[in-house]
Design a protein around this motif. Sequence first.
Motif: not given
Length: 246
Positions: A98-99, A117-119, A173-174, A199-202
């Motif tokens: 996931i980059t 993640y950001h295209g 995100h999902d 930054n919510f992923l961790p």
Amino acid sequence: MEAIATTLKKAKRIAVLTGAGVSTASGIPDFRSAGGIWEQDRSREYYMSSDYFHEHPVDFWKKYKDIFQIKLVGNYQPNEVHAFLHELEDNGKEVPIITQNVDGLHEKAGNNRIIEYHGSLTTATCPTCGTQYGFSHVMEHETPRCTTTYGSHLCNDILKPDIVLFGDPITQHDKAEAIIDLADVLLVLGTSLFVMPFNFLPDYAKYQRNLPTILINREPTAKDELFDYVVHDNLTQVIQKIKQSM
């Protein structure tokens, strides 16, 4: 390093989060760490917004190509960190990435599963008809337009780059959380963990999935306390030491 190497060696599925620090060894500037491009000129966030694209699309493309050094994108090559993630796959592990990076280098390195993640900087899409164009078309024209024809009608709308601009919704995100759901460990490389909601992923990995967590970044982050293993050092050198321990 030995503990990190052991954790990675035991894991069958390694979810990886990557940021700009992974690409700096390939010559791509770090946008957000101290001295990075965004720190040098805050107005870049305004120019790289969805609102600015819709209001001033011609000037947007001029600034976009300059800010992202778009003419150089095709020249960048994967580095030792990208190669390490591919080697983990070669060793039979599942390594979904996931980059935050938009440079396409994970794809160049041959990784099998990548969520951008950001295209991506390498393509652009027509807002009107949805036709997607590759890097060569973007570079052939100062302001790339859609060349799709419907009967005798040429679309001709100005293309929108396939990166998430400021003000655009995050759509991946999902999918990122679904990858973490299946992982044995979370490995975070080269990101300041400053940008939301990435930054919510961790937090999700630690508190919702109770995964072992590893962070390797040049500088401290506001999320360091979430991680079981934290290394602040040159990412390439750290990866070399981990490989030696594996």
